[in-house]
Scaffold this motif. Sequence first.
Motif, short mmCIF file in Angstrom:
data_model
loop_
_atom_site.label_atom_id
_atom_site.label_comp_id
_atom_site.label_asym_id
_atom_site.label_seq_id
_atom_site.Cartn_x
_atom_site.Cartn_y
_atom_site.Cartn_z
N UNK A 25 -12.20 9.48 -10.33
CA UNK A 25 -11.75 8.34 -9.55
C UNK A 25 -12.87 7.31 -9.47
N UNK A 26 -12.58 6.05 -9.84
CA UNK A 26 -13.59 4.99 -9.79
C UNK A 26 -13.50 4.20 -8.50
N UNK A 27 -12.28 3.77 -8.12
CA UNK A 27 -12.16 3.05 -6.87
C UNK A 27 -11.03 2.05 -6.87
N UNK A 28 -10.99 1.23 -5.82
CA UNK A 28 -9.94 0.23 -5.61
C UNK A 28 -10.50 -1.16 -5.88
N UNK A 29 -9.72 -1.96 -6.57
CA UNK A 29 -10.09 -3.36 -6.80
C UNK A 29 -8.83 -4.20 -6.63
N UNK A 30 -8.76 -4.97 -5.55
CA UNK A 30 -7.56 -5.74 -5.28
C UNK A 30 -6.40 -4.84 -4.95
N UNK A 31 -5.29 -4.99 -5.70
CA UNK A 31 -4.11 -4.15 -5.46
C UNK A 31 -3.99 -3.06 -6.52
N UNK A 32 -5.11 -2.69 -7.14
CA UNK A 32 -5.10 -1.69 -8.20
C UNK A 32 -6.11 -0.59 -7.92
N UNK A 33 -5.77 0.64 -8.36
CA UNK A 33 -6.68 1.77 -8.26
C UNK A 33 -7.09 2.15 -9.68
N UNK A 34 -8.35 2.51 -9.84
CA UNK A 34 -8.88 2.75 -11.19
C UNK A 34 -9.51 4.13 -11.31
N UNK A 35 -9.38 4.70 -12.49
CA UNK A 35 -10.00 5.98 -12.78
C UNK A 35 -10.28 6.10 -14.26
#
Length: 538
Positions: A219-229
């Motif tokens: 899991x990388x994190x949240x940016x705006x309205x998106x979650x990234x991994x």
Amino acid sequence: MKTVVIVDDEALVRVGLQSIINWEDQGYRLIGAYKSGVEAWEAMNRHMPDILLTDIRMPEMDGLELIRHVRSVNKTMNILILSSYEEFSYLRKSIQLGVQDYIPKHELEPMELIRILNNLTYQDDESESPYVSKAYKEQNEKQELLESTRFIRGIQVRKESMFARNYPILNEKWGKQGTRAAWFVVKPIPRKGGYKPSEWRALTVLAEDIMERSKGFDYIGVDGDQLHGLVLLTPTQDQSEQAPFLFHLASKFREALAYNLNIDAVIGISTISSFATTLTDFRKSAIQALLHSFYRGAGIYITDIEPELQAFTEQEWVQIQKTVRQFLAVLDLEGVFHWLKSSHESFSAKVLPSDVVRLYRSTVNRILEQIQIKFEGAYHREDQVKVQAPEFELSEDPESIVELHDIAQKIVKHRYEAVRFLQMPWVRQALTYIDTHYSDPLKLEEVASQVNFSEGYFSQKFQAELGCHFTDYLARVRISKALELIRFTEIGTEEIAAAVGYPNPNYFIKVFKRIMGMTLSDYKLSLRGGPLFVVEEG
């Protein structure tokens, strides 16, 4: 800052404890949430927290067994049991093991839990563990990674490309898990009114929980309205099986969001590549996959499987504008929106959503200009503000092509109805008469008599109000009706000509070419050739 670990086999409990309490605001740092005693004990063997919150009944290793392991190496850790069971035997065993408190889950209140933690006695040693320090560094690297690879409406915010080697802790961690990877971006489907802060926290906590428990998922994190991994793939995985594996992983992720939080999402997965690829390109690739949801809605989109979306070429854009002009020549509003909707399928296979938005915005603006030209008189009324204040706005970033189409139609309908309302009563009466008698051998004097005007006065006022002669307006109405018959029926040219008020089909063909700027045969050929472009003349 005291550190906390949560252990519970129920995902909703783990997510709830992480999301309903803002731990850092209360002076605590949550460093782990685990679904079994085995997982928690493995983590605590490396780094002990100050506080352990644990359930009792769990698979593999229950809470009491976990506490025994902890007490064998740490006599001072503060331990609280959160259980659905209030049996005396559990309470007695927990007291024997030196547990600080035993709290039934159904009585748990967030601030009461914080009050209990605040009243506990802690060791004098306030130094942070190496685990916390490294965790903070890793989290900082992930935040920096999100900021340095960010795109806004397809434009890269920072120009320099970022590689894994730019992030030492992440590079070391990822290097141990795989040699190839794919970027994973999750965008929850928007809700009317948006998500509450508590819902968004629960969503991000659950997403992190799912990713961290899936092998090779980071899991990388949240940016705006998106979650990234990032999904890490080992050399032993066959390349032909990697895309199906990613799709399966994404499917399980969507199912977990739907089951636990009743949230659907769009998931975009980048092309699979080695870490020689920049992380910027990884993320860009995943976002490009996400664009397909504009056409097809919630789902899973993998760059290696989906067609590449591109901007209109200059030649395509010229052809599109020519087609729009042909519809607007007779202000055929139904026709232009029917043409746009029939083009959605061809758009979805090749065109960037931003270019489709540009097409709609351009088309709507040109329609509004034509409405103003056609009903020029209405725009000089004192209450013209009603005409120029639409109830709807065409967003630059709509969620879907269906939403874009519907809003564009509402804007045009609102403006058209507004100017018709603002017209003088005699104009509305004349236009209504023309719309219902266009198939008759209609003459100017007949319409003038309907509004009790002389022929000369009616002709003068008609041109002043509508910006064109009566005969030109009538011809446009008739050709507009003819276009509907051509699109939706199989009748021949002679029948169409007669149906719209032209007994002589040859004269009808001449008027059609003058109004539309192309021959009738070419127009029919363009409809057979596909919905996107008309055929060039000559």
